[in-house]
Scaffold this active site. Structure first.
Site, PDB file in Angstrom:
ATOM      1  N   ASN A 178       3.580   3.991   4.717  1.00 36.46           N
ATOM      2  CA  ASN A 178       4.296   2.712   4.729  1.00 36.46           C
ATOM      3  C   ASN A 178       5.679   2.802   5.361  1.00 36.46           C
ATOM      4  O   ASN A 178       6.268   1.764   5.724  1.00 36.46           O
ATOM      5  CB  ASN A 178       4.423   2.155   3.311  1.00 36.46           C
ATOM      6  CG  ASN A 178       3.130   1.589   2.772  1.00 36.46           C
ATOM      7  OD1 ASN A 178       2.939   1.487   1.559  1.00 36.46           O
ATOM      8  ND2 ASN A 178       2.201   1.220   3.653  1.00 36.46           N
ATOM      9  N   ASP A 203      -3.414  -4.310  -2.778  1.00 37.03           N
ATOM     10  CA  ASP A 203      -3.472  -4.681  -1.372  1.00 37.03           C
ATOM     11  C   ASP A 203      -3.565  -6.196  -1.208  1.00 37.03           C
ATOM     12  O   ASP A 203      -4.227  -6.871  -2.003  1.00 37.03           O
ATOM     13  CB  ASP A 203      -4.691  -4.015  -0.728  1.00 37.03           C
ATOM     14  CG  ASP A 203      -4.647  -4.082   0.786  1.00 37.03           C
ATOM     15  OD1 ASP A 203      -3.569  -4.340   1.347  1.00 37.03           O
ATOM     16  OD2 ASP A 203      -5.706  -3.879   1.411  1.00 37.03           O
TER      17      ASP A 203
END
Length: 250
Positions: free
Chosen positions: A68, A20
């Site tokens: 996503n 991340d």
């Protein structure tokens, strides 16, 4: 499949990472988000090499979640291009280093061309046995559990399985990670402290390490800090300390 870890000198057998911070890394440098993703690929390469060198048996990277797909079309397109390119570039080194590559997730969401590249990469590395590199793409923990439940429901409907025969061990076999040990250590970079629908079932007894470092800046030193954290943990899996030491009643 939950069991006591057989880590050697504090090295976890199975490491799972949420990579991340690519977007924030790029924004802090006033660069496009795509540049953050490109740098993130380099950090992933560093992590793979470092884990293989330290004796990790399985490394699972959360590369692209089922959520996503909601990102801007241009960003998703760039991610897919990076993904395709990375497969082609990295496979020769994986073969050389004895690393077996596999993908978990909903492959049907990808183009036929990309699915073929994934299958080809898996086939080329299938005989490698130094380390398993598992890349989670279009993956979600809830999706994984749902698919497992559906398969078990079909077995019950066909009469091949009685409902009371469904145990955690039976569920394990239906998951995308059926032939892998559960993660010993989970690492998330970028400062967020959540698991974000990643390996929900498999992380039940995993040690969780959260790092403020953005993924493109992730280096071997931070991996070693995570391993030092892991080495200092006592993993009891519901037992008491005396049982772990062999001094208590079972």
């Amino acid at each position: 499949m939950t069991e006591f870890s057989s880590s050697f000198e504090g090295v976890p057998r199975h490491v799972a990472i949420i990579m991340d911070g690519n977007g924030r890394w790029a924004r802090a440098r006033m660069r496009p988000r795509t540049e953050g993703h490109r740098q993130g690929v380099k950090a992933a390469r560093t992590a793979v090499r470092a884990c293989a060198a330290r004796g990790v048996q399985t490394l699972t990277l959360f590369a692209f979640s089922s959520e996503n797909w909601r990102r801007p079309r241009q960003e998703v397109g760039t991610l897919m291009d990076l993904f395709v390119g990375s497969i082609g570039r990295e496979v020769p080194e994986l073969v050389e280093k004895g690393i077996r590559l596999r993908f978990i997730g909903d492959r049907g969401a990808f183009s036929e061309r990309l699915q073929a590249r994934m299958a080809e990469a898996e086939a080329r590395t299938a005989d490698n046995d130094h380390m398993d590199l598992v890349v989670a793409v279009s993956y979600g923990g809830r999706w994984d559990i749902t698919q497992a439940a559906r398969r078990l429901a079909e077995q019950v409907r066909s009469g091949a399985l009685e409902p009371e025969a469904i145990t955690p061990e039976v569920m394990d076999v239906q998951l995308a990670t059926a032939d892998l040990p559960d993660p010993d250590l989970f690492i998330r970079t970028g400062g967020e402290k959540r698991i974000s629908n990643f390996l929900l079932w498999q992380l039940a007894y995993t040690e969780l390490y959260f790092s403020d470092i953005l993924w493109p800046d992730f280096e071997e030193a931070e991996l070693d800090r995570a391993f030092a954290f892991f080495a200092g943990r006592q993993r009891r899996f519901g037992h008491i300390q005396e049982q772990i030491a062999g001094n208590g009643d079972a």
